[in-house]
Design an enzyme around this catalytic site. Structure first.
Site, mmCIF file in Angstrom:
data_model
loop_
_atom_site.group_PDB
_atom_site.id
_atom_site.type_symbol
_atom_site.label_atom_id
_atom_site.label_comp_id
_atom_site.label_asym_id
_atom_site.label_seq_id
_atom_site.Cartn_x
_atom_site.Cartn_y
_atom_site.Cartn_z
ATOM 1 N N ASP A 31 -15.129 2.854 7.781
ATOM 2 C CA ASP A 31 -14.009 3.734 7.576
ATOM 3 C C ASP A 31 -14.689 4.579 6.608
ATOM 4 O O ASP A 31 -14.286 5.752 6.650
ATOM 5 C CB ASP A 31 -12.933 2.994 7.064
ATOM 6 N N SER A 90 -7.575 3.759 9.475
ATOM 7 C CA SER A 90 -8.222 3.696 8.143
ATOM 8 C C SER A 90 -7.582 2.909 7.016
ATOM 9 O O SER A 90 -8.269 2.186 6.465
ATOM 10 C CB SER A 90 -8.229 5.268 7.752
ATOM 11 N N ARG A 125 -14.644 12.972 9.429
ATOM 12 C CA ARG A 125 -13.291 13.552 9.740
ATOM 13 C C ARG A 125 -13.035 14.810 8.677
ATOM 14 O O ARG A 125 -12.419 15.803 9.096
ATOM 15 C CB ARG A 125 -12.418 12.530 9.900
ATOM 16 N N HIS A 154 0.963 -1.035 -0.028
ATOM 17 C CA HIS A 154 0.122 -0.071 -0.040
ATOM 18 C C HIS A 154 0.885 1.152 -0.147
ATOM 19 O O HIS A 154 1.852 1.312 0.739
ATOM 20 C CB HIS A 154 -0.949 0.075 1.140
ATOM 21 N N LYS A 191 -8.482 -1.416 5.614
ATOM 22 C CA LYS A 191 -8.701 -1.802 4.266
ATOM 23 C C LYS A 191 -7.886 -2.962 4.068
ATOM 24 O O LYS A 191 -8.045 -3.890 3.202
ATOM 25 C CB LYS A 191 -8.629 -0.622 3.407
#
Length: 443
Positions: free
Chosen positions: A161, A183, A168, A82, A187
């Protein structure tokens, strides 16, 4: 259990129990806890923080709020990668085939982009026919058969999320390390990976602008991984200038193909060697980082990597001849050179500003409903530390719109993103640190 008591407990700096965190997330998802109370909770976390255990519990609660991929039928250690996002980041298109070719299964679920340019899925759609949606059965079968699949995320991955992030964004609580870390990691965990390699960007073109904040985020995500039984490594990488040379979807696909052939930009190639080596080592196909790096380097230069990319494209219905002839991906109608106005050395490139310019050209989305032009963007001709002579191109704009006012504005924006100084200028470092369960290793 009352929501107001949980908010008060966190407001006062106390540690929440697993049950309290699960109660909050489940109640918010089901509509029993209103936005104003979740906003108060997010603000309490913003100021008071969370322990590693609390953050891991929040991550798991959000991961379990929706669909979770079960990758157990796929043999081997499934490793995911990621990136926290930047300008000109096409590593997934390179690493998926390379790591799979090394024998580590890559079952990748990626998203679309909101901002500078498209996400991995948008880039893949620049390849004619490539299907980004597969059934669960097709997804698992493909990874078992060829070692890799890259598809779009399920619409019901981590709905908690999605709700919390939207809240947020309008309550000034985005910049909270526990909330950012949970967050991202929720995922990854919902996507079913056994191990995770994180590319945490830092600098002007990144979400995290400073090295200290990037290391703090990386440490939080590695701790979450350890808490939930997913070995996690984070590499802190520079985003004070774009990665590689291409910014834009089809342009980045071409650059990924070049890189898989051993002909890509030095910085993009080096980052893929580093990230790929960590993925292969976590996947158990090399006993050391150096062995893994040597393996991935060989897979680039012996043609195995580009062959695996063709397999991936074929398996998902795409035109794999694009890997031999990148001109088969969309191309813009106009190529406009942006010329330097003085001699000197490039001392600074505003990566974020170039990203915004690419978005204005049509390469990205300002809102989720915007339509991307896959062909447009820009290709840099100079990076920080490069000498430049007046009249030389700094970048080439790829445009499908070429009226005088618009083109002049895009040239002006691009030109102002480059700072040219006199004298020698050092090249920027690519990698600052590696964060693992063993701690922070500064490079």
């Amino acid at each position: 259990m009352r929501t107001v008591d949980i908010i008060q407990k966190k407001r006062d700096g106390e540690e929440l129990s697993t049950e309290e965190i699960q109660f909050l997330i489940q109640g918010y998802c089901e509509g029993g806890i209103p936005d104003y109370q979740m906003s108060a909770f997010a603000m309490a976390v913003f100021f008071r923080g969370m322990t590693a255990r609390e953050t891991a519990d929040l991550t798991l609660a959000m991961a379990s709020s929706g669909d979770q991929a079960d990758l157990q039928p796929i043999p081997g250690i499934k490793v995911d990668k990621h990136s926290t996002g930047g300008v000109g980041d096409t590593t997934t298109l390179i690493l998926g085939p390379l790591v799979a070719a090394a024998g580590v299964p890559v079952a990748k679920m990626s998203g679309r982009g909101l901002g500078h340019t498209g996400g991995t899925i948008d880039k893949l759609e620049a390849i004619a026919g490539y299907k980004v949606e597969l059934t669960k059965e097709q997804f698992l079968e493909q990874v078992q058969r060829i070692g890799v699949a890259v598809i779009s995320q399920s619409g019901n991955i981590t709905p908690a999320d999605k709700k919390l992030y939207g809240l947020r964004d309008v309550t000034a609580t985005v910049e909270s390390i526990p909330l950012i870390a949970s967050s991202i990691m929720s995922k990854k965990i919902a996507s079913g990976a056994d191990a995770i390699v994180l590319d945490v960007k830092t600098g002007s073109g990144a979400f995290m602008k400073t090295l200290d904040s990037s290391i703090e985020l990386a440490k939080a995500m590695v701790e979450i991984g350890e808490q939930v039984g997913r070995e996690t490594i984070a590499v802190i990488t520079n985003m004070d200038e774009p990665l590689g040379l291409a910014i834009g979807n089809a342009l980045e696909v071409r650059e990924a193909i070049d890189t898989l052939k051993g002909e890509g930009p030095d910085d993009l190639t080096e980052l893929c060697l580093v990230l790929g080596a960590h993925m292969i080592q976590l996947g158990g196909k090399a006993s050391s980082y150096d062995e893994a790096r040597a393996l991935i380097d060989r897979l680039i230069h012996d043609g195995t990597g580009i062959h695996k990319l063709k397999e991936l494209i074929d398996a998902q219905g795409g035109d794999s001849s694009a890997a031999d002839d990148p001109s088969r991906v969309p191309a813009a109608a106009y190529q406009i050179e942006v010329l330097a106005e003085e001699d000197g050395t490039v001392s600074h490139i505003d990566a974020e500003e170039l990203g915004v310019t690419a978005m204005l050209l049509g390469a990205g989305r300002a809102t989720k409903d915007d339509k991307i032009d896959l062909a447009v963007g820009m290709v840099l001709c100079k990076k920080v530390g490069d000498r430049v002579v007046s009249g030389e191109p700094l970048a080439v704009l790829h445009m499908n719109k070429n009226d005088e006012g618009f083109t002049g504005e895009m040239i002006g924006r691009t030109l102002s993103s480059f700072t040219i100084s006199q004298g020698e200028v050092s090249r920027l470092p690519l990698i600052y640190a590696v964060v693992s369960k063993l701690g922070v290793q500064m490079l």
